[in-house]
Design a protein around this motif. Structure first.
Motif, PDB file in Angstrom:
ATOM      1  N   ASN A 212       0.808  -1.219   0.000  1.00  0.00           N
ATOM      2  CA  ASN A 212       0.000   0.000   0.000  1.00  0.00           C
ATOM      3  C   ASN A 212       0.841   1.269   0.000  1.00  0.00           C
ATOM      4  OD1 ASN A 212      -2.845  -0.723  -0.243  1.00  0.00           O
ATOM      5  ND2 ASN A 212      -2.477  -1.913   1.625  1.00  0.00           N
ATOM      6  N   TRP A 213       2.106   1.190   0.454  1.00  0.00           N
ATOM      7  CA  TRP A 213       3.018   2.309   0.209  1.00  0.00           C
ATOM      8  C   TRP A 213       3.205   2.476  -1.300  1.00  0.00           C
ATOM      9  CZ3 TRP A 213       3.934   6.145   3.138  1.00  0.00           C
ATOM     10  CH2 TRP A 213       4.103   6.018   4.520  1.00  0.00           C
ATOM     11  N   PHE A 214       3.372   1.350  -2.002  1.00  0.00           N
ATOM     12  CA  PHE A 214       3.514   1.436  -3.458  1.00  0.00           C
ATOM     13  C   PHE A 214       2.258   2.021  -4.086  1.00  0.00           C
ATOM     14  CE2 PHE A 214       2.257  -0.347  -7.518  1.00  0.00           C
ATOM     15  CZ  PHE A 214       3.226   0.226  -8.331  1.00  0.00           C
ATOM     16  N   ARG A 215       1.106   1.513  -3.672  1.00  0.00           N
ATOM     17  CA  ARG A 215      -0.145   2.002  -4.251  1.00  0.00           C
ATOM     18  C   ARG A 215      -0.303   3.506  -4.069  1.00  0.00           C
ATOM     19  NH1 ARG A 215      -4.642  -2.455  -2.262  1.00  0.00           N
ATOM     20  NH2 ARG A 215      -4.400  -3.946  -3.986  1.00  0.00           N
ATOM     21  N   LEU A 216      -0.037   3.996  -2.872  1.00  0.00           N
ATOM     22  CA  LEU A 216      -0.157   5.430  -2.626  1.00  0.00           C
ATOM     23  C   LEU A 216       0.854   6.201  -3.467  1.00  0.00           C
ATOM     24  CD1 LEU A 216      -1.492   7.753  -1.152  1.00  0.00           C
ATOM     25  CD2 LEU A 216       0.056   7.343   0.789  1.00  0.00           C
ATOM     26  N   GLY A 217       2.072   5.669  -3.567  1.00  0.00           N
ATOM     27  CA  GLY A 217       3.074   6.302  -4.418  1.00  0.00           C
ATOM     28  C   GLY A 217       2.630   6.364  -5.867  1.00  0.00           C
ATOM     29  N   TYR A 218       1.989   5.298  -6.321  1.00  0.00           N
ATOM     30  CA  TYR A 218       1.531   5.262  -7.712  1.00  0.00           C
ATOM     31  C   TYR A 218       0.405   6.274  -7.945  1.00  0.00           C
ATOM     32  CZ  TYR A 218       0.216   3.274 -12.230  1.00  0.00           C
ATOM     33  OH  TYR A 218      -0.054   3.089 -13.572  1.00  0.00           O
ATOM     34  N   VAL A 219      -0.438   6.465  -6.934  1.00  0.00           N
ATOM     35  CA  VAL A 219      -1.481   7.497  -7.041  1.00  0.00           C
ATOM     36  C   VAL A 219      -0.837   8.866  -7.256  1.00  0.00           C
ATOM     37  CG1 VAL A 219      -3.289   8.742  -5.783  1.00  0.00           C
ATOM     38  CG2 VAL A 219      -3.211   6.233  -5.715  1.00  0.00           C
ATOM     39  N   PHE A 220       0.169   9.193  -6.450  1.00  0.00           N
ATOM     40  CA  PHE A 220       0.859  10.477  -6.616  1.00  0.00           C
ATOM     41  C   PHE A 220       1.578  10.545  -7.969  1.00  0.00           C
ATOM     42  CE2 PHE A 220       0.953  10.522  -1.788  1.00  0.00           C
ATOM     43  CZ  PHE A 220       0.022  11.545  -1.673  1.00  0.00           C
ATOM     44  N   GLU A 221       2.126   9.420  -8.393  1.00  0.00           N
ATOM     45  CA  GLU A 221       2.806   9.364  -9.694  1.00  0.00           C
ATOM     46  C   GLU A 221       1.830   9.677 -10.825  1.00  0.00           C
ATOM     47  OE1 GLU A 221       4.527   5.794 -12.481  1.00  0.00           O
ATOM     48  OE2 GLU A 221       5.009   5.696 -10.342  1.00  0.00           O
ATOM     49  N   LEU A 222       0.679   9.036 -10.819  1.00  0.00           N
ATOM     50  CA  LEU A 222      -0.314   9.270 -11.867  1.00  0.00           C
ATOM     51  C   LEU A 222      -0.825  10.707 -11.833  1.00  0.00           C
ATOM     52  CD1 LEU A 222      -2.520   6.039 -11.951  1.00  0.00           C
ATOM     53  CD2 LEU A 222      -0.795   6.768 -13.599  1.00  0.00           C
ATOM     54  N   ARG A 223      -1.088  11.211 -10.638  1.00  0.00           N
ATOM     55  CA  ARG A 223      -1.567  12.594 -10.530  1.00  0.00           C
ATOM     56  C   ARG A 223      -0.521  13.566 -11.078  1.00  0.00           C
ATOM     57  NH1 ARG A 223      -5.424  13.915  -6.172  1.00  0.00           N
ATOM     58  NH2 ARG A 223      -3.946  15.498  -5.416  1.00  0.00           N
ATOM     59  N   SER A 224       0.742  13.309 -10.790  1.00  0.00           N
ATOM     60  CA  SER A 224       1.813  14.186 -11.265  1.00  0.00           C
ATOM     61  C   SER A 224       1.984  14.085 -12.776  1.00  0.00           C
ATOM     62  CB  SER A 224       3.124  13.820 -10.570  1.00  0.00           C
ATOM     63  OG  SER A 224       3.022  13.990  -9.169  1.00  0.00           O
ATOM     64  N   SER A 225       1.740  12.885 -13.326  1.00  0.00           N
ATOM     65  CA  SER A 225       1.912  12.680 -14.764  1.00  0.00           C
ATOM     66  C   SER A 225       0.919  13.481 -15.591  1.00  0.00           C
ATOM     67  CB  SER A 225       1.764  11.193 -15.103  1.00  0.00           C
ATOM     68  OG  SER A 225       2.805  10.443 -14.506  1.00  0.00           O
ATOM     69  N   THR A 226      -0.179  13.933 -14.976  1.00  0.00           N
ATOM     70  CA  THR A 226      -1.156  14.739 -15.707  1.00  0.00           C
ATOM     71  C   THR A 226      -0.639  16.139 -15.995  1.00  0.00           C
ATOM     72  OG1 THR A 226      -2.214  15.620 -13.703  1.00  0.00           O
ATOM     73  CG2 THR A 226      -3.026  13.499 -14.555  1.00  0.00           C
ATOM     74  N   GLY A 227       0.365  16.576 -15.212  1.00  0.00           N
ATOM     75  CA  GLY A 227       0.875  17.930 -15.368  1.00  0.00           C
ATOM     76  C   GLY A 227       0.166  18.957 -14.501  1.00  0.00           C
TER      77      GLY A 227
END
Length: 223
Positions: A100-115
């Motif tokens: 779930n640390w990974f999952r939360l990190g991936y959420v931030f990653e996807l949000r950041s990828s939007t610009g």
């Protein structure tokens, strides 16, 4: 009599089948709907899971992935706003939960990828925490490498990606992202080597073939 017994056993079998369906939890029903391609039903059931407290983190995760797959980015963002504090509270109580640390990190990653968001640092923090408990997880390492690359830390990203390849030389996804990092650093010949390796070893259904060929043409022009 024989006909009666046949009908009786048929009815009995159907009762067992119905009881198995009833035994399915909301989350399993949602996953079954997702697998069948019924996204609307799956999303409704995932929301019911969240509302009723059944496998809440899994429901947030699967619903978010499904919304992204469906191209419903606004809804995915709205869901992430609700999911982040829930994941954060869980991880405060269970800091050893690397998945779930990974999952939360991936959420931030996807949000950041939007610009629209600058949450790369949050993504890095979460992925680093995941790796504290699963230091050789190649998937986590790959995502950390990607995040570092997006943060402008190409050298560190390269180190991580090459570290994975020492153990998994045929990890073509990693080789592709290593080529991306090398191209960003204008090391075109090295990037070309990685891309040609991918093309030589990739199966026909490798998901990044088009991107690999496009990047290869680019580095060939520049190199």
């Amino acid at each position: 009599m024989r006909r009666f017994l046949g009908v009786f056993f048929l009815l009995l079998s159907s009762l067992f089948l119905v009881s198995e369906v009833w035994a399915l939890g909301l989350f399993e029903e949602a996953m079954a709907a997702k697998a069948s391609g019924d996204a609307e039903k799956a999303l409704r059931l995932f929301e019911e899971c969240i509302a009723e407290g059944e496998r809440v983190l899994d429901a947030f995760w699967e619903a978010g992935l499904l919304l992204v797959e469906e191209g419903k980015y606004r809804q995915a963002f709205e869901l992430s706003e609700r999911a982040i504090p829930v994941f954060s509270a869980h991880l405060e109580a269970h800091p050893e939960d690397h998945m779930n640390w990974f999952r939360l990190g991936y959420v931030f990653e996807l949000r950041s990828s939007t610009g629209y968001f600058r949450e790369w640092e949050k993504a890095r923090t979460c992925l680093t925490r995941a790796l504290e408990h699963a230091p050789e997880n190649s998937f986590y390492l790959l995502h950390l490498g990607y995040v570092l690359y997006k943060m402008g830390e190409g050298k560190r990203a390269e180190e991580i990606l090459r570290g994975i390849l020492l153990r998994e030389p045929l990890n073509l996804e990693v080789r592709y992202w290593l080529a991306v990092v090398l191209e960003s650093e204008k090391r075109y010949r090295e990037a070309e080597e990685e891309l040609r390796f991918v093309l030589e070893h990739a199966p026909e259904d490798f998901g990044r073939l088009r991107e690999v060929k496009k990047l290869l043409r680019k580095v060939e022009r520049k190199g």
